[in-house]
Design a protein around this motif. Structure first.
Motif, PDB file in Angstrom:
ATOM      1  N   PHE A 126      20.293 -15.522 -17.576  1.00  0.00           N
ATOM      2  CA  PHE A 126      21.376 -15.215 -16.646  1.00  0.00           C
ATOM      3  C   PHE A 126      21.593 -16.371 -15.672  1.00  0.00           C
ATOM      4  N   ASN A 127      22.797 -16.421 -15.128  1.00  0.00           N
ATOM      5  CA  ASN A 127      23.154 -17.371 -14.082  1.00  0.00           C
ATOM      6  C   ASN A 127      23.121 -16.632 -12.744  1.00  0.00           C
TER       7      ASN A 127
ATOM      8  N   GLY B  81      27.496 -20.724  -3.986  1.00  0.00           N
ATOM      9  CA  GLY B  81      28.108 -21.970  -4.411  1.00  0.00           C
ATOM     10  C   GLY B  81      29.155 -21.869  -5.492  1.00  0.00           C
ATOM     11  N   ALA B  82      29.302 -20.732  -6.160  1.00  0.00           N
ATOM     12  CA  ALA B  82      30.291 -20.616  -7.231  1.00  0.00           C
ATOM     13  C   ALA B  82      31.652 -20.226  -6.666  1.00  0.00           C
TER      14      ALA B  82
ATOM     15  N   THR C   2      20.654 -21.602 -12.476  1.00  0.00           N
ATOM     16  CA  THR C   2      21.772 -21.672 -11.532  1.00  0.00           C
ATOM     17  C   THR C   2      22.792 -22.700 -12.015  1.00  0.00           C
ATOM     18  N   LEU C   3      24.023 -22.255 -12.197  1.00  0.00           N
ATOM     19  CA  LEU C   3      25.144 -23.177 -12.412  1.00  0.00           C
ATOM     20  C   LEU C   3      26.278 -22.713 -11.518  1.00  0.00           C
ATOM     21  N   HIS C   4      26.663 -23.554 -10.565  1.00  0.00           N
ATOM     22  CA  HIS C   4      27.746 -23.195  -9.653  1.00  0.00           C
ATOM     23  C   HIS C   4      29.084 -23.432 -10.345  1.00  0.00           C
TER      24      HIS C   4
ATOM     25  N   TRP D 239      27.549 -28.313 -10.806  1.00  0.00           N
ATOM     26  CA  TRP D 239      26.138 -28.568 -10.496  1.00  0.00           C
ATOM     27  C   TRP D 239      25.278 -27.422 -10.995  1.00  0.00           C
ATOM     28  N   GLY D 240      24.148 -27.782 -11.623  1.00  0.00           N
ATOM     29  CA  GLY D 240      23.248 -26.759 -12.118  1.00  0.00           C
ATOM     30  C   GLY D 240      21.790 -27.138 -11.956  1.00  0.00           C
ATOM     31  N   ARG D 241      20.905 -26.127 -12.110  1.00  0.00           N
ATOM     32  CA  ARG D 241      19.461 -26.368 -11.964  1.00  0.00           C
ATOM     33  C   ARG D 241      18.677 -25.409 -12.851  1.00  0.00           C
TER      34      ARG D 241
END
Length: 342
Positions: free
Chosen positions: A57-58, A173-174, A203-205, A228-230
């Motif tokens: 999941f994001n 951030g999204a 996390t992907l914004h 941006w993602g992590r």
């Protein structure tokens, strides 16, 4: 490839303007390989997965990133797209012809930003005044950035602040929701736990560029906006161990899939990742990290329909979408789901 190969006709009444209630009562079209299609419901998901599979999941959280303001007597609309630093955001501007570098835009509740410079893609850098975080300012002055195909048909309201947020949302951030995860409820998560299905988050914004049409005639000429993602090291390690143990990685949403594929090396090993990705997945792409995808139904000629066509095959996806339209599935962000396992 020609962009028109990814076109299809969608009756306007198939566009969902509100989500299903409860969320996991939405329909789910299951497609596995070249076999037939099954009409199911999201709450059936545990029956279609195996113990040891991992849903990814994001956990991005949608911020109220749409602003309406004034530059003098000119009305200016801004949709924040991507954070640059603590006080500056890249934004798509409506009525941008009335804007010049250095102009101040006054938004409600005393929020003000300076239009610093225009980018090649037509977006602008906005620098917000004051000491409070931009997220705090947006909570005061902004509204939820519903997709244009919904916002063009009805006004955004307070219910959308809840509806357009997943139960995993925690990282601000999204400016668009990872909509496949909107279908999940505590009850569904409990059923998945009981079935031995694991879950991980990254996390992907998601940026507003996800709604932009593909204007090029050929996919080679389209450029994606970076997001941006992590993925942290511990999560990457767990994902790799699950897959090496025979579990399948099922991305929940195209955002999770794109980040997993950005982080994977040629051997399919997922590496820790923190930074921008502008990955553009079209047919011919060799998937390295994912074994399946749960996703909503996407716009014709969109980069997301190209992505699912890369996963399942273009002709197969055209047949899947033809079935969905014929069987009255609800499309787009508040619509129904599909489970795609190549």
């Amino acid at each position: 490839m020609r962009v028109d190969l990814f076109d299809f006709d969608l009756p306007p009444e198939r566009i969902a303007l509100r989500p299903a209630r409860p969320r996991d009562s939405a329909r789910m079209l299951v497609a596995q390989g070249e076999s037939g299609l099954t009409d199911a419901v999201v709450s059936d998901l545990p029956n279609w997965l195996r113990a040891g599979d991992v849903l990814v999941f994001n956990d991005t959280r949608v911020i109220p990133a749409q602003l309406e303001g004034m530059r003098g007597d000119a009305r200016i609309g801004a949709t924040l797209h991507k954070r640059i630093d603590l006080r500056r955001w890249q934004a798509f501007i409506r009525n941008a012809r009335r804007l010049r570098e250095g102009d101040a835009i006054r938004f409600p509740a005393g929020v003000e930003a300076i239009a610093e410079n225009r980018h090649d893609d037509g977006s602008w850098t906005l620098a917000f005044a004051g000491d409070e975080s931009v997220e705090v300012l947006l909570e005061r002055a902004g509204r939820m950035p519903l997709p244009p195909y919904i916002a063009g048909k009805r006004a955004t309201d307070e219910q959308d602040r809840e509806d357009y947020q997943t139960i995993f949302a925690r990282e601000d951030g999204a400016v668009a929701a990872p909509t496949a995860a909107l279908h999940f409820t505590p009850g569904l998560l409990a059923a998945l736990d009981e079935a031995g299905v694991k879950r991980e988050t990254l996390t992907l914004h998601v940026g507003a560029g996800t709604f932009l049409p593909v204007k090029a005639d050929d996919t080679e000429d389209h450029r994606m906006h970076a997001e941006w993602g992590r993925i942290d090291a511990a999560t990457a390690d767990r994902l790799n161990r699950a897959r090496s143990g025979g579990g399948r990685l099922i991305a929940v949403g195209t955002t999770s899939l794109r980040l997993l594929e950005s982080a994977a090396d040629e051997s399919g090993l997922i590496r820790p990742f923190a930074g921008d990705t502008a990955i553009f997945i079209t047919p011919g792409y060799r998937f390295r990290a994912v074994d399946g995808l749960m996703t909503n139904f996407h716009l014709p000629r969109s980069t997301l329909f190209m992505l699912v066509s890369a996963l399942m095959g273009r002709e197969r996806m055209q047949a899947i979408y033809a079935h969905a339209i014929r069987e009255h599935y609800r499309f787009y962000s508040y619509g129904d789901a599909s489970l795609l396992i190549p």
